[in-house]
Design a protein around this motif. Structure first.
Motif, PDB file in Angstrom:
ATOM      1  N   SER A 199      -1.067   4.291  -1.861  1.00 13.35           N
ATOM      2  CA  SER A 199      -2.476   4.055  -1.534  1.00 13.35           C
ATOM      3  C   SER A 199      -2.949   4.700  -0.242  1.00 13.35           C
ATOM      4  N   GLY A 244       2.702   1.799  -3.311  1.00 13.10           N
ATOM      5  CA  GLY A 244       1.759   2.097  -4.376  1.00 13.10           C
ATOM      6  C   GLY A 244       1.052   3.422  -4.212  1.00 13.10           C
ATOM      7  N   LEU A 247       0.827  -1.210   0.000  1.00 10.79           N
ATOM      8  CA  LEU A 247       0.000   0.000   0.000  1.00 10.79           C
ATOM      9  C   LEU A 247       0.864   1.264   0.000  1.00 10.79           C
TER      10      LEU A 247
END
Length: 118
Positions: A93, A91, A88
């Protein structure tokens, strides 16, 4: 990766060693951890270095009197937590204003509490 793990845990034990291992990958090297092969123990070219890497985690977890299957499950749980956060984080996120490092520290504390309940 084994060198990073070993350096992170060197001279530490118990909660401090586990937290250092978790931080070394998810916080300091998230993209590197996520880019590692997902199943290196079944790749003949990677089985030796992958085994050494896992042995670092198993050694740290021995401080909690975990052996056999209990140690394997604790290692796999640790891997899930670190990989999930690293994936996460690398990325991008975590789009909320709150610092994801604070969330990860809570996750580390949850995992440590779990180890103490075993």
């Amino acid at each position: 990766m084994t060198e990073i793990a070993t350096s992170a845990a060197l001279g530490l034990s118990g909660d401090a060693a586990v937290a250092a291992l978790m931080r070394a990958y998810a916080v300091e090297h998230p993209a590197r951890y996520v880019s590692a092969p997902s199943d290196p123990l079944h790749d003949p070219a990677l089985v030796q270095p992958a085994t050494r890497f896992v042995e670092v985690f198993l050694a740290v977890l021995r401080g909690y009197d975990l052996e056999g299957l209990a140690a394997v499950h604790a290692t796999q749980c640790l891997r899930v937590l670190v990989y999930g956060f690293a994936a996460l984080e690398s990325g991008g996120s975590f789009g909320m204003a709150e610092d994801p490092a604070d969330t990860y520290e809570e996750l580390i504390q949850m995992y440590l509490a779990h180890l103490h309940r075993r």
